[in-house]
Scaffold this motif. Sequence first.
Motif, PDB file in Angstrom:
ATOM      1  N   ALA A 211      -5.381  -3.757  11.243  1.00 16.35           N
ATOM      2  CA  ALA A 211      -5.439  -5.195  10.974  1.00 16.35           C
ATOM      3  C   ALA A 211      -5.128  -5.502   9.512  1.00 16.35           C
ATOM      4  O   ALA A 211      -4.400  -6.452   9.197  1.00 16.35           O
ATOM      5  CB  ALA A 211      -6.818  -5.738  11.347  1.00 16.35           C
ATOM      6  N   LEU A 212      -5.658  -4.676   8.598  1.00 12.65           N
ATOM      7  CA  LEU A 212      -5.408  -4.906   7.177  1.00 12.65           C
ATOM      8  C   LEU A 212      -3.941  -4.689   6.830  1.00 12.65           C
ATOM      9  O   LEU A 212      -3.362  -5.442   6.041  1.00 12.65           O
ATOM     10  CB  LEU A 212      -6.299  -3.976   6.341  1.00 12.65           C
ATOM     11  CG  LEU A 212      -6.196  -4.133   4.819  1.00 12.65           C
ATOM     12  CD1 LEU A 212      -6.532  -5.561   4.394  1.00 12.65           C
ATOM     13  CD2 LEU A 212      -7.118  -3.138   4.122  1.00 12.65           C
ATOM     14  N   GLU A 213      -3.318  -3.684   7.418  1.00 17.67           N
ATOM     15  CA  GLU A 213      -1.908  -3.421   7.138  1.00 17.67           C
ATOM     16  C   GLU A 213      -1.023  -4.552   7.662  1.00 17.67           C
ATOM     17  O   GLU A 213      -0.078  -4.989   6.986  1.00 17.67           O
ATOM     18  CB  GLU A 213      -1.486  -2.090   7.760  1.00 17.67           C
ATOM     19  CG  GLU A 213      -0.087  -1.648   7.387  1.00 17.67           C
ATOM     20  CD  GLU A 213       0.097  -1.508   5.881  1.00 17.67           C
ATOM     21  OE1 GLU A 213       0.955  -2.223   5.324  1.00 17.67           O
ATOM     22  OE2 GLU A 213      -0.619  -0.711   5.267  1.00 17.67           O
ATOM     23  N   VAL A 214      -1.325  -5.046   8.854  1.00 15.71           N
ATOM     24  CA  VAL A 214      -0.574  -6.186   9.390  1.00 15.71           C
ATOM     25  C   VAL A 214      -0.773  -7.407   8.493  1.00 15.71           C
ATOM     26  O   VAL A 214       0.174  -8.141   8.194  1.00 15.71           O
ATOM     27  CB  VAL A 214      -1.023  -6.502  10.835  1.00 15.71           C
ATOM     28  CG1 VAL A 214      -0.405  -7.816  11.313  1.00 15.71           C
ATOM     29  CG2 VAL A 214      -0.633  -5.372  11.775  1.00 15.71           C
ATOM     30  N   LEU A 215      -2.013  -7.620   8.045  1.00 18.66           N
ATOM     31  CA  LEU A 215      -2.318  -8.730   7.143  1.00 18.66           C
ATOM     32  C   LEU A 215      -1.478  -8.667   5.875  1.00 18.66           C
ATOM     33  O   LEU A 215      -0.863  -9.660   5.462  1.00 18.66           O
ATOM     34  CB  LEU A 215      -3.812  -8.681   6.791  1.00 18.66           C
ATOM     35  CG  LEU A 215      -4.288  -9.498   5.589  1.00 18.66           C
ATOM     36  CD1 LEU A 215      -4.268 -10.980   5.914  1.00 18.66           C
ATOM     37  CD2 LEU A 215      -5.681  -9.074   5.159  1.00 18.66           C
ATOM     38  N   LEU A 216      -1.417  -7.493   5.251  1.00 18.82           N
ATOM     39  CA  LEU A 216      -0.692  -7.348   3.993  1.00 18.82           C
ATOM     40  C   LEU A 216       0.818  -7.413   4.189  1.00 18.82           C
ATOM     41  O   LEU A 216       1.540  -7.987   3.365  1.00 18.82           O
ATOM     42  CB  LEU A 216      -1.068  -6.024   3.320  1.00 18.82           C
ATOM     43  CG  LEU A 216      -2.523  -5.914   2.829  1.00 18.82           C
ATOM     44  CD1 LEU A 216      -2.799  -4.510   2.330  1.00 18.82           C
ATOM     45  CD2 LEU A 216      -2.800  -6.928   1.735  1.00 18.82           C
ATOM     46  N   ASP A 217       1.299  -6.822   5.274  1.00 15.62           N
ATOM     47  CA  ASP A 217       2.736  -6.740   5.481  1.00 15.62           C
ATOM     48  C   ASP A 217       3.330  -8.048   5.989  1.00 15.62           C
ATOM     49  O   ASP A 217       4.472  -8.378   5.674  1.00 15.62           O
ATOM     50  CB  ASP A 217       3.046  -5.604   6.464  1.00 15.62           C
ATOM     51  CG  ASP A 217       4.515  -5.223   6.455  1.00 15.62           C
ATOM     52  OD1 ASP A 217       5.039  -4.911   5.367  1.00 15.62           O
ATOM     53  OD2 ASP A 217       5.144  -5.268   7.525  1.00 15.62           O
ATOM     54  N   ARG A 218       2.562  -8.802   6.782  1.00 11.31           N
ATOM     55  CA  ARG A 218       3.078 -10.032   7.378  1.00 11.31           C
ATOM     56  C   ARG A 218       2.568 -11.300   6.699  1.00 11.31           C
ATOM     57  O   ARG A 218       3.035 -12.398   7.008  1.00 11.31           O
ATOM     58  CB  ARG A 218       2.673 -10.092   8.868  1.00 11.31           C
ATOM     59  CG  ARG A 218       3.114  -8.907   9.701  1.00 11.31           C
ATOM     60  CD  ARG A 218       4.601  -8.884   9.922  1.00 11.31           C
ATOM     61  NE  ARG A 218       5.092 -10.079  10.578  1.00 11.31           N
ATOM     62  CZ  ARG A 218       6.363 -10.270  10.919  1.00 11.31           C
ATOM     63  NH1 ARG A 218       7.266  -9.343  10.644  1.00 11.31           N
ATOM     64  NH2 ARG A 218       6.745 -11.380  11.516  1.00 11.31           N
ATOM     65  N   GLY A 219       1.608 -11.158   5.780  1.00 10.59           N
ATOM     66  CA  GLY A 219       0.967 -12.336   5.205  1.00 10.59           C
ATOM     67  C   GLY A 219       1.925 -13.326   4.578  1.00 10.59           C
ATOM     68  O   GLY A 219       1.882 -14.520   4.877  1.00 10.59           O
ATOM     69  N   GLN A 220       2.807 -12.842   3.713  1.00 11.24           N
ATOM     70  CA  GLN A 220       3.733 -13.739   3.030  1.00 11.24           C
ATOM     71  C   GLN A 220       4.723 -14.375   3.996  1.00 11.24           C
ATOM     72  O   GLN A 220       5.081 -15.552   3.861  1.00 11.24           O
ATOM     73  CB  GLN A 220       4.481 -12.969   1.926  1.00 11.24           C
ATOM     74  CG  GLN A 220       5.428 -13.805   1.099  1.00 11.24           C
ATOM     75  CD  GLN A 220       4.720 -14.926   0.350  1.00 11.24           C
ATOM     76  OE1 GLN A 220       3.530 -14.849   0.056  1.00 11.24           O
ATOM     77  NE2 GLN A 220       5.460 -15.989   0.046  1.00 11.24           N
ATOM     78  N   LEU A 221       5.158 -13.610   4.996  1.00 15.74           N
ATOM     79  CA  LEU A 221       6.108 -14.139   5.982  1.00 15.74           C
ATOM     80  C   LEU A 221       5.479 -15.231   6.836  1.00 15.74           C
ATOM     81  O   LEU A 221       6.150 -16.174   7.255  1.00 15.74           O
ATOM     82  CB  LEU A 221       6.617 -13.006   6.887  1.00 15.74           C
ATOM     83  CG  LEU A 221       7.487 -11.936   6.223  1.00 15.74           C
ATOM     84  CD1 LEU A 221       7.777 -10.811   7.207  1.00 15.74           C
ATOM     85  CD2 LEU A 221       8.793 -12.538   5.724  1.00 15.74           C
ATOM     86  N   ASP A 222       4.163 -15.093   7.108  1.00 13.77           N
ATOM     87  CA  ASP A 222       3.479 -16.031   8.010  1.00 13.77           C
ATOM     88  C   ASP A 222       2.618 -17.054   7.272  1.00 13.77           C
ATOM     89  O   ASP A 222       1.716 -17.655   7.859  1.00 13.77           O
ATOM     90  CB  ASP A 222       2.604 -15.255   9.000  1.00 13.77           C
ATOM     91  CG  ASP A 222       3.429 -14.401   9.956  1.00 13.77           C
ATOM     92  OD1 ASP A 222       4.636 -14.676  10.088  1.00 13.77           O
ATOM     93  OD2 ASP A 222       2.879 -13.475  10.566  1.00 13.77           O
ATOM     94  N   ASP A 223       2.859 -17.226   5.955  1.00 13.84           N
ATOM     95  CA  ASP A 223       2.162 -18.243   5.164  1.00 13.84           C
ATOM     96  C   ASP A 223       0.673 -17.938   4.999  1.00 13.84           C
ATOM     97  O   ASP A 223      -0.152 -18.838   4.931  1.00 13.84           O
ATOM     98  CB  ASP A 223       2.345 -19.634   5.790  1.00 13.84           C
ATOM     99  CG  ASP A 223       1.922 -20.755   4.836  1.00 13.84           C
ATOM    100  OD1 ASP A 223       2.042 -20.572   3.609  1.00 13.84           O
ATOM    101  OD2 ASP A 223       1.438 -21.795   5.323  1.00 13.84           O
ATOM    102  N   PHE A 225      -2.992 -17.655   4.788  1.00 13.13           N
ATOM    103  CA  PHE A 225      -4.131 -18.232   5.501  1.00 13.13           C
ATOM    104  C   PHE A 225      -3.821 -19.588   6.136  1.00 13.13           C
ATOM    105  O   PHE A 225      -4.713 -20.236   6.685  1.00 13.13           O
ATOM    106  CB  PHE A 225      -5.336 -18.321   4.569  1.00 13.13           C
ATOM    107  CG  PHE A 225      -5.684 -16.980   3.972  1.00 13.13           C
ATOM    108  CD1 PHE A 225      -6.026 -15.915   4.784  1.00 13.13           C
ATOM    109  CD2 PHE A 225      -5.616 -16.770   2.606  1.00 13.13           C
ATOM    110  CE1 PHE A 225      -6.323 -14.670   4.254  1.00 13.13           C
ATOM    111  CE2 PHE A 225      -5.907 -15.525   2.064  1.00 13.13           C
ATOM    112  CZ  PHE A 225      -6.260 -14.472   2.894  1.00 13.13           C
ATOM    113  N   GLY A 226      -2.548 -19.963   6.064  1.00 11.90           N
ATOM    114  CA  GLY A 226      -2.112 -21.106   6.852  1.00 11.90           C
ATOM    115  C   GLY A 226      -1.805 -20.694   8.277  1.00 11.90           C
ATOM    116  O   GLY A 226      -1.515 -21.533   9.126  1.00 11.90           O
TER     117      GLY A 226
END
Length: 516
Positions: A211-223, A225-226
């Motif tokens: 979950a943390l890796e997905v959060l870090l890798d996809r966070g910027q692409l998916d905005d 905490f939006g």
Amino acid sequence: MAITVTIATFMELLDTSIANVALPHIAGGLGRSFDEATWILTTYLVANAVVLPMSAWLSRVFGRKNYYMGCVVLFTLSSLLCGTAPTLPIMLIARILQGIGGGGLAPVEQAILVDTFPPAKRASAFALYTVAIVTAPAVGPVVGGWITDNFNWRWCFFINIPVGLLSLFMTNRFVRDPDSFAEERKTARTPEGKLNIDATGIALIAIGSAALEVLLDRGQLDDWFGSTFICSMLVIALTCLVTAVIWELNEKDPVIDFRLLGNRNFAISNVFFFLFSVGLFASTTLIPQILQSLYGYRAIDAGLVLGPGAGVITLLAPVGAVLVQKGIVRPKYLMFLAISFAGYSFLYYSHLNLDTDYGHWAFARALQGFGYAFFFVPLTVIAYSELRPDQNNKASSLTNFFRNWGGSFGIAFATTLAERRSNFHQARLGENLPASSTLLQETVQSLTLYLQQHGLSPVDAAHKATAMVGRMFNAQVQILAYMDCFYAIGVLTLVLAPLALYTRNFKIDPDASPGH
């Protein structure tokens, strides 16, 4: 021995950065969008992050040499599958398998080096290891750019096959499990021969890490905490990882022994393992991006800027090993000076601009390489200085756990901060340069006149001049944002540098046997 076990780790780290460069070509070859193709990177990183902390336990179950060779076999075969994948789903399955294989290589290699070489010789072994883990991400973009420009993206994966076969041959010939490890292996089973499985710990760490890796890798692409998806990943990661730490601290035979962090030298070393990867991976991500988007460099040319840093490390890491082994400089003082120099190199980066030429970028990278050349060797020696031989295996998983997450955090931090600071500078520059600005109008008029003199009609010249000014404005905004990233990393590095001085002194006994 050191060369033998370093080959596969070099291959794994090289392949990661090659895939990053080749991603647009892979997306086109598989008939998918770039956003869909980014899952090729995410799936690998997730699988890698899940397996890495469990490598110590897995090596005890299967035997360190057997597990290491199994990882090489899996990584090599899955590289073949990646290279031949006809569709994206098959590619993602192959990348998951590749991540599982690659996740066990670095921790086991590090444990092998620690147990094989006595403390007095570890510095030399880790000098070679330093060259591998720093050089591979640097030369990856060069190799990847050259392959994709001159051949087919599939060869980015096919080149792993001969390297994997060579690693298997050399490992089978020259590597063996130490006698002391045989006793450690017995702890993986009960007296009745059943496996001691920390199932709860494994599940919590696997789910939390994924979950943390997905959060870090996809966070910027998916905005960030939006996105509901990213918020869900954050909740899952925090819940599982916090629970995992509490569980593992109370487990008799934990899959990750967080109690090792009670040792001051080991705990401080892991802070620097994390910091090392933040700086290395953030800069290795930012520099090619800056040079290709703002300076018009090709992928291979941008990669060549990273070369001087790798060259400096290759030349000077053995010097750092001699300084440590001969007792010329205490490891903590050498580490403090090295990390301070690395921090200064990031501040040097932050003063570059759009007029900076190749020579100055290469010099900045060489400065960074100079710091890292004298940093990683004393860091590793300090990390294992007060540990018992039976703790080395779990310690290697933990150090690589922090190093791996440092890289992920570094990339996420750099890309996010660059985006945020870009918006900030765009707003600030826009306030100071309104459309009514005399300077702006004079610049547009001057460019319009210049373009008219070169054959464009007055209308076309005016449109093109306005577009040119817009591109110059955006380029200035972006370079300021990137320089802010380097400045932030430099300040963080320099603030943490004095922590190295709080490590305890220890004596390197040249007559000590391996593991003592």
